[in-house]
Design a protein around this motif. Sequence first.
Motif, PDB file in Angstrom:
ATOM      1  N   VAL A 143       0.846  -1.201   0.000  1.00  0.00           N
ATOM      2  CA  VAL A 143       0.000   0.000   0.000  1.00  0.00           C
ATOM      3  C   VAL A 143       0.879   1.249   0.000  1.00  0.00           C
ATOM      4  CG1 VAL A 143      -1.699   1.332   1.318  1.00  0.00           C
ATOM      5  CG2 VAL A 143      -1.962  -1.135   1.076  1.00  0.00           C
ATOM      6  N   HIS A 144       1.934   1.252   0.812  1.00  0.00           N
ATOM      7  CA  HIS A 144       2.864   2.384   0.846  1.00  0.00           C
ATOM      8  C   HIS A 144       3.474   2.622  -0.531  1.00  0.00           C
ATOM      9  CE1 HIS A 144       6.996   3.977   1.215  1.00  0.00           C
ATOM     10  NE2 HIS A 144       6.412   4.829   2.029  1.00  0.00           N
ATOM     11  N   ASN A 145       3.941   1.563  -1.172  1.00  0.00           N
ATOM     12  CA  ASN A 145       4.571   1.700  -2.492  1.00  0.00           C
ATOM     13  C   ASN A 145       3.588   2.198  -3.539  1.00  0.00           C
ATOM     14  OD1 ASN A 145       7.141   0.923  -1.673  1.00  0.00           O
ATOM     15  ND2 ASN A 145       6.708  -1.228  -1.984  1.00  0.00           N
ATOM     16  N   VAL A 146       2.359   1.743  -3.492  1.00  0.00           N
ATOM     17  CA  VAL A 146       1.348   2.199  -4.446  1.00  0.00           C
ATOM     18  C   VAL A 146       1.052   3.684  -4.223  1.00  0.00           C
ATOM     19  CG1 VAL A 146      -1.083   1.994  -5.118  1.00  0.00           C
ATOM     20  CG2 VAL A 146       0.309  -0.064  -4.816  1.00  0.00           C
ATOM     21  N   LEU A 147       0.816   4.079  -2.975  1.00  0.00           N
ATOM     22  CA  LEU A 147       0.515   5.485  -2.687  1.00  0.00           C
ATOM     23  C   LEU A 147       1.692   6.401  -2.997  1.00  0.00           C
ATOM     24  CD1 LEU A 147      -1.497   5.164   0.649  1.00  0.00           C
ATOM     25  CD2 LEU A 147      -2.385   5.552  -1.660  1.00  0.00           C
ATOM     26  N   SER A 148       2.920   5.925  -2.788  1.00  0.00           N
ATOM     27  CA  SER A 148       4.089   6.781  -3.031  1.00  0.00           C
ATOM     28  C   SER A 148       4.316   7.041  -4.520  1.00  0.00           C
ATOM     29  CB  SER A 148       5.345   6.173  -2.403  1.00  0.00           C
ATOM     30  OG  SER A 148       5.706   4.992  -3.072  1.00  0.00           O
ATOM     31  N   CYS A 149       3.655   6.289  -5.387  1.00  0.00           N
ATOM     32  CA  CYS A 149       3.764   6.523  -6.832  1.00  0.00           C
ATOM     33  C   CYS A 149       2.878   7.684  -7.282  1.00  0.00           C
ATOM     34  CB  CYS A 149       3.395   5.254  -7.604  1.00  0.00           C
ATOM     35  SG  CYS A 149       4.579   3.916  -7.415  1.00  0.00           S
ATOM     36  N   ASP A 150       1.988   8.139  -6.437  1.00  0.00           N
ATOM     37  CA  ASP A 150       1.061   9.223  -6.768  1.00  0.00           C
ATOM     38  C   ASP A 150       1.588  10.523  -6.174  1.00  0.00           C
ATOM     39  OD1 ASP A 150      -1.075  11.069  -6.874  1.00  0.00           O
ATOM     40  OD2 ASP A 150      -2.546   9.452  -6.788  1.00  0.00           O
ATOM     41  N   GLN A 151       1.690  11.550  -6.992  1.00  0.00           N
ATOM     42  CA  GLN A 151       2.258  12.820  -6.513  1.00  0.00           C
ATOM     43  C   GLN A 151       1.367  13.534  -5.501  1.00  0.00           C
ATOM     44  OE1 GLN A 151       2.688  15.603  -9.710  1.00  0.00           O
ATOM     45  NE2 GLN A 151       0.639  15.241 -10.523  1.00  0.00           N
ATOM     46  N   HIS A 152       0.126  13.101  -5.332  1.00  0.00           N
ATOM     47  CA  HIS A 152      -0.770  13.720  -4.356  1.00  0.00           C
ATOM     48  C   HIS A 152      -0.512  13.238  -2.933  1.00  0.00           C
ATOM     49  CE1 HIS A 152      -2.996  14.300  -8.152  1.00  0.00           C
ATOM     50  NE2 HIS A 152      -3.250  15.468  -7.594  1.00  0.00           N
ATOM     51  N   PHE A 153       0.331  12.215  -2.791  1.00  0.00           N
ATOM     52  CA  PHE A 153       0.639  11.666  -1.483  1.00  0.00           C
ATOM     53  C   PHE A 153       2.083  11.926  -1.133  1.00  0.00           C
ATOM     54  CE2 PHE A 153      -2.871   9.060  -3.013  1.00  0.00           C
ATOM     55  CZ  PHE A 153      -3.728   9.098  -1.933  1.00  0.00           C
ATOM     56  N   ALA A 154       2.359  12.062   0.136  1.00  0.00           N
ATOM     57  CA  ALA A 154       3.730  12.167   0.632  1.00  0.00           C
ATOM     58  C   ALA A 154       3.900  11.076   1.667  1.00  0.00           C
ATOM     59  CB  ALA A 154       3.976  13.536   1.263  1.00  0.00           C
ATOM     60  N   SER A 155       5.100  10.588   1.794  1.00  0.00           N
ATOM     61  CA  SER A 155       5.318   9.523   2.765  1.00  0.00           C
ATOM     62  C   SER A 155       6.724   9.600   3.306  1.00  0.00           C
ATOM     63  CB  SER A 155       5.082   8.154   2.127  1.00  0.00           C
ATOM     64  OG  SER A 155       5.979   7.963   1.062  1.00  0.00           O
TER      65      SER A 155
END
Length: 103
Positions: free
Chosen positions: A87-99
């Motif tokens: 889930v972290h890797n998927v979300l980190s591919c989107d520029q709208h998310f920061a991690s």
Amino acid sequence: MGLLEFSKLPINTLVGADWKTFKAITGGREIDKPWRKKYFLTKAVCRILSVLTPLQERRYRKQLADQQLENAPVFILRHWRSGTTFVHNVLSCDQHFASCTTY
């Protein structure tokens, strides 16, 4: 960034722990020979980061205190092997998310 194979990285994810936690987890344990290089590199990086933490705190404390969040943060916490890294890797591919990352 893409997906990482953490087992192939030269350091362990404990590198993100503070020095007290690292010592508590690893203290008194014997490290098997194949893992010693990874252990000592992780230990060195962890120690360096722990020494630099007070400098980082002094430098960024005021800047961070003055920042307002536009949206409430989302924390993804689960038991290991439950898909949180995916889930972290998927979300980190989107520029709208920061991690945050361990490294």
